[in-house]
Design a protein around this motif. Structure first.
Motif, PDB file in Angstrom:
ATOM      1  N   ARG A  21      65.384 -24.500  43.420  1.00  0.00           N
ATOM      2  CA  ARG A  21      64.390 -25.280  42.670  1.00  0.00           C
ATOM      3  C   ARG A  21      64.453 -26.755  43.070  1.00  0.00           C
ATOM      4  O   ARG A  21      63.425 -27.419  43.191  1.00  0.00           O
ATOM      5  N   LEU A  22      65.652 -27.265  43.302  1.00  0.00           N
ATOM      6  CA  LEU A  22      65.811 -28.641  43.758  1.00  0.00           C
ATOM      7  C   LEU A  22      65.170 -28.820  45.146  1.00  0.00           C
ATOM      8  O   LEU A  22      64.437 -29.794  45.379  1.00  0.00           O
ATOM      9  N   GLU A  48      57.353 -29.964  33.563  1.00  0.00           N
ATOM     10  CA  GLU A  48      58.228 -28.922  33.009  1.00  0.00           C
ATOM     11  C   GLU A  48      59.608 -28.963  33.650  1.00  0.00           C
ATOM     12  O   GLU A  48      60.616 -28.715  32.988  1.00  0.00           O
ATOM     13  N   MET A  49      59.657 -29.299  34.933  1.00  0.00           N
ATOM     14  CA  MET A  49      60.933 -29.300  35.643  1.00  0.00           C
ATOM     15  C   MET A  49      61.848 -30.449  35.213  1.00  0.00           C
ATOM     16  O   MET A  49      63.050 -30.398  35.453  1.00  0.00           O
ATOM     17  N   ILE A  50      61.294 -31.470  34.582  1.00  0.00           N
ATOM     18  CA  ILE A  50      62.147 -32.535  34.041  1.00  0.00           C
ATOM     19  C   ILE A  50      63.025 -31.964  32.924  1.00  0.00           C
ATOM     20  O   ILE A  50      64.069 -32.512  32.597  1.00  0.00           O
ATOM     21  N   GLN A  51      62.623 -30.831  32.400  1.00  0.00           N
ATOM     22  CA  GLN A  51      63.384 -30.161  31.342  1.00  0.00           C
ATOM     23  C   GLN A  51      64.136 -28.932  31.867  1.00  0.00           C
ATOM     24  O   GLN A  51      64.577 -28.094  31.085  1.00  0.00           O
ATOM     25  N   ASP A  52      64.269 -28.834  33.176  1.00  0.00           N
ATOM     26  CA  ASP A  52      64.932 -27.702  33.818  1.00  0.00           C
ATOM     27  C   ASP A  52      66.390 -27.608  33.361  1.00  0.00           C
ATOM     28  O   ASP A  52      67.005 -28.610  32.988  1.00  0.00           O
ATOM     29  N   LYS A  53      66.950 -26.409  33.423  1.00  0.00           N
ATOM     30  CA  LYS A  53      68.365 -26.244  33.051  1.00  0.00           C
ATOM     31  C   LYS A  53      69.303 -26.801  34.121  1.00  0.00           C
ATOM     32  O   LYS A  53      70.462 -27.083  33.851  1.00  0.00           O
ATOM     33  N   GLY A  54      68.796 -26.973  35.341  1.00  0.00           N
ATOM     34  CA  GLY A  54      69.602 -27.543  36.417  1.00  0.00           C
ATOM     35  C   GLY A  54      69.559 -29.065  36.372  1.00  0.00           C
ATOM     36  O   GLY A  54      68.493 -29.668  36.474  1.00  0.00           O
TER      37      GLY A  54
END
Length: 144
Positions: A21-22, A48-54
């Motif tokens: 994902r990164l 949404e990816m700013i809230q990613d688990k990574g």
């Protein structure tokens, strides 16, 4: 050249491995540098990816808004308040810094765009005022 592969690249955002994902975010930033139009309607994904688990994904996701904000600020404008929330509330300092940078770059680009539009508008007004003078010159040329 990248367009045929874009759908496949976009699927990387759903990968279970955070490094993939990164890599997706990095790839999109690089593509958007030269072809931002490909991502104008896809910014929700990066939000949404700013809230990613990574953690590293969360750190990098706001950078897409910086890249897009510099090139297509009108598409980032609706996200400015949302990004500000991350600046004010996110627990990770780099997410806050990157979000703040995206806001700063976008606002600067929006200011340049509005200045250009104002300048263009002023030029059109001036052209309208000068137009009759140009026709007068043409009439004089025809009479000679």
């Amino acid at each position: 050249m990248i367009v045929p592969y874009l759908d496949k690249i976009m699927e990387m955002r759903r990968d279970s491995v955070s490094d993939i994902r990164l890599a997706f975010v990095w790839a999109c930033e690089n593509i958007a540098t030269n072809a931002p139009e490909l991502f104008c309607e896809k910014l929700d994904l990066f939000y949404e990816m700013i809230q990613d688990k990574g953690e590293r994904v969360r750190i990098e996701a706001p950078e897409m808004f910086r890249v897009m904000g510099k090139r297509k600020p009108e598409y980032v404008k609706p996200y400015l308040e949302k990004l500000q929330w991350f600046v004010d509330n996110d627990t990770h300092p780099v997410v806050r810094i990157h979000s703040a940078g995206a806001i700063r770059i976008t606002k600067r680009a929006l200011k340049k765009v509005s200045h250009y539009l104002y300048t263009k508008g002023e030029a059109l007004k001036l052209a309208e005022r000068i137009k009759p003078l140009c026709f007068l010159g043409e009439e004089n040329d025809r009479n000679d």
